[in-house]
Design a protein around this motif. Structure first.
Motif, PDB file in Angstrom:
ATOM      1  N   ALA A 291     -10.189  30.497 -23.395  1.00 38.28           N
ATOM      2  CA  ALA A 291     -10.156  29.136 -22.866  1.00 38.28           C
ATOM      3  C   ALA A 291      -8.747  28.567 -22.858  1.00 38.28           C
ATOM      4  O   ALA A 291      -8.411  27.716 -22.021  1.00 38.28           O
ATOM      5  N   ASP A 292      -7.918  29.036 -23.779  1.00 33.28           N
ATOM      6  CA  ASP A 292      -6.526  28.596 -23.863  1.00 33.28           C
ATOM      7  C   ASP A 292      -5.667  29.585 -23.072  1.00 33.28           C
ATOM      8  O   ASP A 292      -5.558  30.760 -23.445  1.00 33.28           O
ATOM      9  N   PRO A 293      -5.051  29.162 -21.962  1.00 34.15           N
ATOM     10  CA  PRO A 293      -4.260  30.095 -21.144  1.00 34.15           C
ATOM     11  C   PRO A 293      -3.138  30.781 -21.918  1.00 34.15           C
ATOM     12  O   PRO A 293      -2.835  31.950 -21.671  1.00 34.15           O
ATOM     13  N   PHE A 294      -2.518  30.051 -22.843  1.00 30.29           N
ATOM     14  CA  PHE A 294      -1.442  30.654 -23.637  1.00 30.29           C
ATOM     15  C   PHE A 294      -1.995  31.776 -24.507  1.00 30.29           C
ATOM     16  O   PHE A 294      -1.428  32.862 -24.587  1.00 30.29           O
ATOM     17  N   GLN A 295      -3.138  31.509 -25.157  1.00 26.45           N
ATOM     18  CA  GLN A 295      -3.755  32.519 -26.005  1.00 26.45           C
ATOM     19  C   GLN A 295      -4.231  33.709 -25.168  1.00 26.45           C
ATOM     20  O   GLN A 295      -4.140  34.868 -25.599  1.00 26.45           O
ATOM     21  N   ALA A 296      -4.712  33.439 -23.966  1.00 27.30           N
ATOM     22  CA  ALA A 296      -5.153  34.518 -23.084  1.00 27.30           C
ATOM     23  C   ALA A 296      -3.981  35.435 -22.738  1.00 27.30           C
ATOM     24  O   ALA A 296      -4.114  36.670 -22.732  1.00 27.30           O
ATOM     25  N   ALA A 297      -2.821  34.841 -22.457  1.00 29.60           N
ATOM     26  CA  ALA A 297      -1.633  35.642 -22.138  1.00 29.60           C
ATOM     27  C   ALA A 297      -1.181  36.445 -23.346  1.00 29.60           C
ATOM     28  O   ALA A 297      -0.829  37.627 -23.232  1.00 29.60           O
ATOM     29  N   PHE A 298      -1.193  35.813 -24.506  1.00 26.82           N
ATOM     30  CA  PHE A 298      -0.808  36.509 -25.739  1.00 26.82           C
ATOM     31  C   PHE A 298      -1.721  37.698 -26.003  1.00 26.82           C
ATOM     32  O   PHE A 298      -1.261  38.819 -26.262  1.00 26.82           O
ATOM     33  N   LEU A 299      -3.015  37.481 -25.936  1.00 26.58           N
ATOM     34  CA  LEU A 299      -3.974  38.555 -26.217  1.00 26.58           C
ATOM     35  C   LEU A 299      -3.915  39.652 -25.161  1.00 26.58           C
ATOM     36  O   LEU A 299      -4.078  40.837 -25.473  1.00 26.58           O
ATOM     37  N   SER A 300      -3.687  39.261 -23.909  1.00 24.77           N
ATOM     38  CA  SER A 300      -3.600  40.255 -22.843  1.00 24.77           C
ATOM     39  C   SER A 300      -2.457  41.219 -23.100  1.00 24.77           C
ATOM     40  O   SER A 300      -2.605  42.440 -22.983  1.00 24.77           O
ATOM     41  N   TYR A 301      -1.297  40.676 -23.471  1.00 23.29           N
ATOM     42  CA  TYR A 301      -0.130  41.527 -23.684  1.00 23.29           C
ATOM     43  C   TYR A 301      -0.229  42.281 -25.014  1.00 23.29           C
ATOM     44  O   TYR A 301       0.120  43.454 -25.094  1.00 23.29           O
ATOM     45  N   ARG A 302      -0.720  41.631 -26.046  1.00 27.42           N
ATOM     46  CA  ARG A 302      -0.840  42.314 -27.342  1.00 27.42           C
ATOM     47  C   ARG A 302      -1.865  43.436 -27.281  1.00 27.42           C
ATOM     48  O   ARG A 302      -1.592  44.578 -27.670  1.00 27.42           O
ATOM     49  N   ASN A 303      -3.051  43.138 -26.771  1.00 21.46           N
ATOM     50  CA  ASN A 303      -4.147  44.103 -26.778  1.00 21.46           C
ATOM     51  C   ASN A 303      -4.005  45.172 -25.705  1.00 21.46           C
ATOM     52  O   ASN A 303      -4.748  46.156 -25.707  1.00 21.46           O
ATOM     53  N   LEU A 304      -3.057  44.965 -24.811  1.00 19.58           N
ATOM     54  CA  LEU A 304      -2.764  45.982 -23.816  1.00 19.58           C
ATOM     55  C   LEU A 304      -2.542  47.337 -24.467  1.00 19.58           C
ATOM     56  O   LEU A 304      -2.967  48.376 -23.937  1.00 19.58           O
ATOM     57  N   PHE A 305      -1.912  47.355 -25.634  1.00 21.04           N
ATOM     58  CA  PHE A 305      -1.553  48.611 -26.280  1.00 21.04           C
ATOM     59  C   PHE A 305      -2.684  49.175 -27.134  1.00 21.04           C
ATOM     60  O   PHE A 305      -2.582  50.295 -27.626  1.00 21.04           O
ATOM     61  N   PHE A 306      -3.736  48.401 -27.299  1.00 23.57           N
ATOM     62  CA  PHE A 306      -4.881  48.875 -28.071  1.00 23.57           C
ATOM     63  C   PHE A 306      -6.076  49.201 -27.175  1.00 23.57           C
ATOM     64  O   PHE A 306      -6.787  50.177 -27.414  1.00 23.57           O
ATOM     65  N   ASP A 307      -6.284  48.392 -26.153  1.00 18.96           N
ATOM     66  CA  ASP A 307      -7.446  48.545 -25.279  1.00 18.96           C
ATOM     67  C   ASP A 307      -7.084  48.692 -23.802  1.00 18.96           C
ATOM     68  O   ASP A 307      -7.886  49.185 -23.014  1.00 18.96           O
TER      69      ASP A 307
END
Length: 604
Positions: A291-307
């Protein structure tokens, strides 16, 4: 853990012996210890497949830092606590240059050539269901790998010695000069083109048609297309395209090794190659929803390397050094006391924008190097220096700073990372487990890693991912056809995933700077920066300097989180001034001594 690539074709004991660098033999010693002849190998299905796996075994991983893959530590990205390559001090010579990949790559090139020559005699494979096609695939994989190792050598050493199709006998004439850069590129691309039709689009299980996950890392058509994009992008770049500064780099017979005439059409070939990968429509940028666009961007880039490899990865390496990387980069405050020694430079910290996309030098961006925040977030605690407040999402994925939350599951008594002198990860009381700059790398550190119990989350390494291809395309197209709508389209795709506002225009030069910055941030620590600044011919510029003074916080000071004495820009290490000889590595002197027509790169 057994590498899934070899799971079906190599016993674990043999795999270990093949992968261990200390077990590499001499250039011409290609027969395993317990095998009598090459004929024994290439008439036996299992042995033939083991030989092919051996051709894969030397494949580098960008996360195998800081000992085996040191390119980030030889660029302006990081400083290693334990390893200082000679190029950093200027002490690099033909006798001590490390990493020395000349002999290992040529050894494996020879192994691939032997496979290409001899695998066709294996009737046991040919008699399998679809055996003829399988054997063609195996030979194509070896052909691509041979070309790929040449490509890795070209990046490191410049124009190399092309050994030809047939592996030479030990008593053959090895007095062979370098081929020109253009000849090397033509050869590599032609070999990849030959391999392309005989490898699959994706490896599937026979019968079911489902993706065969045990074959992760095996060469496919998209892998070849993506590597072609890399090769052609380099080939079009200033270092390799009409570089008159290398006019005097010639063979002993006067042959020019670098072309002296700029060819704009190379950029079109590079753009077309990247677009061909995009048009496969098999991959997409990985995104998380929130729901938070900033958090969505953070998780997208962080989790890119895991999932994210399930969506974004084009070439995956199943065996990786992630756990090794995680322990090296994580601060001592992490559970189990990590090693705290891969230090991000202040120059990299300053490159990250603010959350609204503005540079820290833009007065309207809200950046401040005064005071400390009273607000805690899930990225940092109250009392953190304002320099680190309000930065773009990728900053919090890539960098651990003083006051940052601990990057892995924390101990109860800790809630923050303290890099000031007496802090839980500071220099005081630690012989060498401290970052010289007051920052450590953070990307690709899984939040549930448990150093105390040696628990790591297994995941493959992305050798090439779609975001890189988007940036390849945007760069090449901007150089060939500035103003083309696709330049902004694909640059903004990467920016949008990162939580940054879209760009709406810009001159060719303005967009060139934005594309280069985007590569710097999006691909940080992934093995690109060292090569990018060189191919762009900008390693001596102040904003991308590879030598001279580098900055960080003052790790010799500070007794509390908000101590101003720690938070001072400080020259923390100085490297040798940039010199043009650092564009390429020297060929080992032993090779120069043996091959009398092999010329050394100027300056060594």
């Amino acid at each position: 853990m057994m590498n899934a690539l070899y799971k079906k074709i190599i016993p674990l004991a043999l795999l270990v012996s093949l992968l261990a660098p200390s077990c590499r033999k001499g250039f011409l010693d290609t027969v395993p210890d317990n095998i009598t002849t090459l004929k024994d190998i290439f008439t036996n299905k299992a042995m033939t497949e083991q030989w092919l796996a051996r051709c894969y075994s030397i494949m580098p991983s960008m996360w195998d830092q800081p000992y085996n893959n040191v390119w980030s530590g030889q660029s302006d990205e990081v400083d290693y606590a334990w390893v200082q390559p000679g190029i950093n001090s200027g002490a690099i010579t033909p006798d001590n240059a490390s990493p020395n990949n000349w002999n290992p790559y040529y050894q494996t090139i020879r192994q691939c050539a032997i496979f290409i020559r001899d695998a066709g005699q294996n009737k046991e494979i040919q008699e399998q269901p679809n055996g003829q096609q399988l054997l063609k695939q195996y030979i194509a994989e070896a052909r691509f790998l041979r070309a790929y190792y040449y490509w890795l050598m070209m990046k490191q050493y410049g124009p190399v010695v092309l050994m030809g199709e047939e592996p030479k006998a030990p008593d053959a004439d090895f007095q062979i000069p370098r081929s020109s850069w253009d000849e090397c590129v033509d050869y590599v691309l032609s070999e990849m083109d030959k391999a392309f039709p005989d490898v699959p689009v994706v490896h599937v299980n026979a019968g079911s048609g489902e993706i065969d996950k045990t074959q992760i890392g095996r060469i496919t058509q998209p892998v070849i297309a993506a590597v072609r994009s890399q090769v052609l992008l380099f080939h079009a770049s200033p270092l390799f395209n009409g570089n008159t500064e290398l006019a005097n780099f010639k063979n002993l017979d006067g042959k020019q090794l670098f072309n002296q005439t700029y060819d704009k059409e190379r950029w079109k070939r590079a753009a077309d190659a990247a677009l061909a990968v995009i048009n496969l429509n098999r991959y997409e940028l990985f995104r998380e929803t929130n729901a938070d666009p900033f958090q969505a961007a953070f998780l997208s880039y962080r989790n890119l390397f895991f999932d994210g490899y399930t969506k974004e990865a084009i070439w995956i390496r199943s065996a990786s050094a992630d756990g090794h990387w995680e322990r090296h980069v994580s601060p001592r405050a992490s559970n189990g006391n990590a090693w705290n020694g891969v230090a991000v430079t202040q120059e990299m910290v300053d490159a990250f924008r603010m959350a609204d996309g503005k540079a820290i030098t833009d007065p309207a961006g809200g950046y401040s190097e005064t005071g400390f925040t009273n607000t805690a977030t899930n990225f940092y605690v109250a009392g953190t220096y304002n320099m680190y407040v309000g930065r773009e999402p990728r900053f919090y994925v890539n960098v651990t700073f003083n006051g940052a939350t601990i990057p892995v599951v924390p101990d109860a008594q800790y809630s923050r990372v303290e890099f000031f002198f007496t802090g839980n990860s500071g220099k005081n009381g630690a012989p060498r487990d401290w970052p010289s700059t007051g920052y450590t790398a953070r990307k690709n550190v899984h939040p549930t890693t448990d150093f105390r119990n040696n628990k790591y989350v297994a995941r493959p390494t992305m050798m090439i991912r779609l975001a890189e291809i988007y940036l390849n395309y945007a760069e090449a197209l901007n150089e060939y056809e500035p103003g083309h709508a696709d330049v902004l389209k694909y640059l903004n795709e990467v920016r949008d995933r990162a939580g940054l506002p879209s760009l709406t225009g810009g001159s060719q030069e303005e967009l060139r700077k934005e594309i280069r910055l985007e590569r710097q941030l999006e691909l940080m620590f992934e093995g690109h920066r060292y090569w990018d600044v060189r191919r762009w011919k900008i390693p001596g510029l102040p904003e991308s300097h590879q030598g001279g003074q580098f900055h960080g916080m003052n790790i010799e000071k500070g007794t509390s989180l908000s101590d101003p004495e720690f938070h001072k820009r400080t020259v923390v290490f100085t490297r040798a001034a940039w010199h043009p000889r650092f564009y390429f590595y020297p060929v080992p002197q032993s090779e120069i001594d043996r091959n009398k027509v092999l010329v050394q790169f100027p300056g060594y």
